[in-house]
Design a protein around this motif. Structure first.
Motif, PDB file in Angstrom:
ATOM      1  N   THR A  39      42.357  43.402  39.086  1.00  0.00           N
ATOM      2  CA  THR A  39      43.124  42.232  38.657  1.00  0.00           C
ATOM      3  C   THR A  39      43.448  42.325  37.164  1.00  0.00           C
ATOM      4  O   THR A  39      44.599  42.127  36.749  1.00  0.00           O
ATOM      5  CB  THR A  39      42.331  40.944  38.963  1.00  0.00           C
ATOM      6  OG1 THR A  39      42.132  40.841  40.372  1.00  0.00           O
ATOM      7  CG2 THR A  39      43.065  39.716  38.468  1.00  0.00           C
TER       8      THR A  39
ATOM      9  N   CYS B  96      48.503  40.536  47.381  1.00  0.00           N
ATOM     10  CA  CYS B  96      47.053  40.386  47.447  1.00  0.00           C
ATOM     11  C   CYS B  96      46.499  40.611  48.852  1.00  0.00           C
ATOM     12  O   CYS B  96      46.954  39.984  49.811  1.00  0.00           O
ATOM     13  CB  CYS B  96      46.668  38.995  46.965  1.00  0.00           C
ATOM     14  SG  CYS B  96      47.173  38.672  45.262  1.00  0.00           S
TER      15      CYS B  96
ATOM     16  N   GLN C 146      36.945  38.255  45.441  1.00  0.00           N
ATOM     17  CA  GLN C 146      38.340  38.686  45.603  1.00  0.00           C
ATOM     18  C   GLN C 146      39.262  37.578  46.107  1.00  0.00           C
ATOM     19  O   GLN C 146      40.430  37.511  45.710  1.00  0.00           O
ATOM     20  CB  GLN C 146      38.390  39.902  46.541  1.00  0.00           C
ATOM     21  CG  GLN C 146      37.664  41.112  45.978  1.00  0.00           C
ATOM     22  CD  GLN C 146      37.383  42.185  47.019  1.00  0.00           C
ATOM     23  OE1 GLN C 146      37.925  42.153  48.121  1.00  0.00           O
ATOM     24  NE2 GLN C 146      36.516  43.126  46.675  1.00  0.00           N
TER      25      GLN C 146
ATOM     26  N   ASN D 204      40.060  35.359  43.138  1.00  0.00           N
ATOM     27  CA  ASN D 204      40.971  36.085  42.248  1.00  0.00           C
ATOM     28  C   ASN D 204      42.387  36.021  42.816  1.00  0.00           C
ATOM     29  O   ASN D 204      43.357  35.849  42.070  1.00  0.00           O
ATOM     30  CB  ASN D 204      40.531  37.545  42.100  1.00  0.00           C
ATOM     31  CG  ASN D 204      39.188  37.684  41.404  1.00  0.00           C
ATOM     32  OD1 ASN D 204      38.723  36.761  40.741  1.00  0.00           O
ATOM     33  ND2 ASN D 204      38.555  38.828  41.565  1.00  0.00           N
ATOM     34  N   LYS D 205      42.492  36.165  44.138  1.00  0.00           N
ATOM     35  CA  LYS D 205      43.804  36.038  44.811  1.00  0.00           C
ATOM     36  C   LYS D 205      44.400  34.658  44.585  1.00  0.00           C
ATOM     37  O   LYS D 205      45.605  34.520  44.323  1.00  0.00           O
ATOM     38  CB  LYS D 205      43.626  36.310  46.314  1.00  0.00           C
ATOM     39  CG  LYS D 205      44.838  36.021  47.190  1.00  0.00           C
ATOM     40  CD  LYS D 205      44.744  34.662  47.892  1.00  0.00           C
ATOM     41  CE  LYS D 205      43.579  34.581  48.845  1.00  0.00           C
ATOM     42  NZ  LYS D 205      43.500  33.263  49.520  1.00  0.00           N
TER      43      LYS D 205
ATOM     44  N   CYS E  90      42.258  42.872  44.922  1.00  0.00           N
ATOM     45  CA  CYS E  90      41.976  41.805  43.959  1.00  0.00           C
ATOM     46  C   CYS E  90      40.543  41.807  43.450  1.00  0.00           C
ATOM     47  O   CYS E  90      39.991  40.747  43.109  1.00  0.00           O
ATOM     48  CB  CYS E  90      42.324  40.418  44.519  1.00  0.00           C
ATOM     49  SG  CYS E  90      44.025  40.284  45.084  1.00  0.00           S
TER      50      CYS E  90
ATOM     51  N   ILE F  77      45.793  34.547  41.121  1.00  0.00           N
ATOM     52  CA  ILE F  77      47.004  35.365  41.033  1.00  0.00           C
ATOM     53  C   ILE F  77      48.194  34.631  41.634  1.00  0.00           C
ATOM     54  O   ILE F  77      49.287  34.596  41.047  1.00  0.00           O
ATOM     55  CB  ILE F  77      46.780  36.720  41.741  1.00  0.00           C
ATOM     56  CG1 ILE F  77      45.838  37.613  40.918  1.00  0.00           C
ATOM     57  CG2 ILE F  77      48.113  37.448  41.977  1.00  0.00           C
ATOM     58  CD1 ILE F  77      45.317  38.818  41.674  1.00  0.00           C
TER      59      ILE F  77
END
Length: 446
Positions: free
Chosen positions: A349, A361, A368, A371-372, A344, A375
């Motif tokens: 991404t 993820c 990260q 970002n996870k 991630c 997502i």
């Protein structure tokens, strides 16, 4: 007589930072603008060695390098030490380079500096030299918005002076944007306080960098996270800036890319292959390596696993007995990919969502984790792989989550919608297309 535009581009010297800026530099050069791309000596050697010789990009961009002050024999794994060395040496080296260019010809003087927002010293140098500045943001708008609001969060007592959350609750900077978990802040390194101090210091400077920059260029598109974009003044989302298979667009990878997989991938059914790539810096111990390998194999589906030579902690990657013969070729992404097991990072991404591929993820650090969260919770295009009490993602967890993801039509549908949204932002009339066009017009007329 107006000077011919000449842009100096300076990435942060790390794998996730060079490729998107090189992609942007290529786009600018395609508009007939002179571009000089500045790497450190070490990074320049890696990038050049990994580039295809036939790439048309060679003639579009001038590549130069400057010393980062770190000797060949010195340990580069000490982030705190290397950062301090760079801060001491590189501003003077960059100043000398700019002066040398400016003195060489009246027509070639630097008219704009585009620098990674983490290269604070380069942006401050450009300001002192009176050169217009574009700060480039290689991470997502959410991390930018958080960084921009550090001062307010500190003044409110939400963060202490070292960037630690003062409570275990969620940290929210607006009602519309996804909140941050106290232990997942972009600068959090609980087991390495020196690294946290350096990174927190760089991100603390973001609000000042935004104020002194003429433009803030974000490697994202407005529709992806409009609420975070709205929290940062003057932001121009111009992404996604993706690695391209077109030889003209220089990839900027530090490792040569293996394209031998394409004939193998062409034989796989569309949407059947599990793609595993855990980034350029994360490592696995032998137990975790085995669990991932056996978990993938037990699924009975074709998979592509990017295994770096330095993926293992202190070891050369060693597969379980007999595994290499069963594995076949180690390969990269292709249209037959069904899902993406990813760390991630922001580039990964953007690439995954631009391809319409659902995620599993496996984040490590910095941005990260958030970002996870986007997502899985914000965009709902993936699932998180949960570590057990020993910090291991088990083979059972891998089997269960891959099976669940591949049967979830809702996630697949949302992923395809984001793919279309990303595509529309880049075509003529799209938000990122218009923003890049605006930047080029303003930059060349300033």
């Amino acid at each position: 007589m107006r000077k011919q535009p000449h842009v100096l581009v300076i990435p942060y010297p790390a794998q996730g930072h060079v490729p998107p800026l090189l992609k942007l530099a290529t786009k600018i050069a395609e508009n007939g603008i002179e571009v000089t791309f500045v790497n450190t000596d070490l990074i320049a050697a890696k990038v050049m060695a990994a580039m295809p010789e036939e790439s048309e990009g060679w003639s579009l961009i001038k590549f130069v390098s400057i010393s980062d002050g770190i000797g060949q024999e010195e340990d580069r794994t000490d982030f705190y030490k290397t950062t301090n060395t760079m801060l001491r040496v590189m501003p003077g080296n960059l100043k000398d380079l700019i002066e040398k260019i400016n003195q060489s010809s009246d027509n070639e003087q630097i008219t704009c500096v585009i620098a990674d927002i983490l290269v604070v010293w380069a942006i401050e140098l450009a300001q002192k030299m009176g050169i217009p500045i574009a700060a480039f943001v290689p991470y997502g708008p959410a991390t930018l918005a958080l960084s921009f609001h550090i001062k307010k969060l500190t003044e409110a007592g939400t963060l202490d002076m070292n960037g630690n959350a003062t409570s275990d609750g969620l940290i929210s900077i607006s009602e519309e944007s996804l909140p941050w978990k106290a232990n997942e802040l972009a600068w959090s390194f609980p087991f390495n306080k020196k690294t946290q101090k350096v990174l927190f210091g760089a991100l603390c400077a973001v609000d000042q960098i935004v104020k002194i920059s003429n433009w803030v260029l974000s490697n994202s598109f407005y529709e992806l996270d409009s609420s975070s974009c709205d929290l940062v003044p003057s932001i121009l989302p111009i992404g996604p800036l993706l690695a391209s298979n077109n030889s003209r667009h220089l990839a900027g990878s530090f490792r040569p890319e293996d394209s031998t997989c394409l004939s193998w991938l062409d034989k796989q059914p569309i949407g059947s292959v599990i793609y595993v790539a855990l980034g350029s810096t994360g490592t696995l111990n032998q137990q975790q390596f085995d669990e991932l390998a056996i978990g993938l194999e037990s699924l009975g589906q074709p998979f592509l696993w990017v295994v770096r030579s330095d993926l293992m902690t202190g070891l050369v990657a060693r597969f379980p007995d007999g595994f290499e013969q069963r594995l076949g070729e180690k390969v990269l992404a292709h249209s037959s990919v069904a899902c993406f097991i990813s760390h991630c990072g922001w580039n990964s991404t953007l690439e995954g969502l631009s391809m319409g591929v659902p995620f599993l993820c496996w984040p490590y650090f910095v941005d990260q984790n958030q970002n996870k969260n986007y997502i899985c919770e914000g965009w709902k295009i993936g699932l998180e792989l949960i570590r057990d009490e020993n910090g291991i993602v088990t083979r059972h967890e891998i089997q269960t989550k891959v099976t669940k993801l591949l049967s979830d039509e809702g996630i697949k549908g949302k992923a395809l919608k984001l793919k279309d949204m990303a595509r529309r932002s880049l075509v003529e009339g799209g938000s990122s297309f218009r923003n890049l066009e605006r930047f080029i017009v303003e930059m060349t007329s300033s």
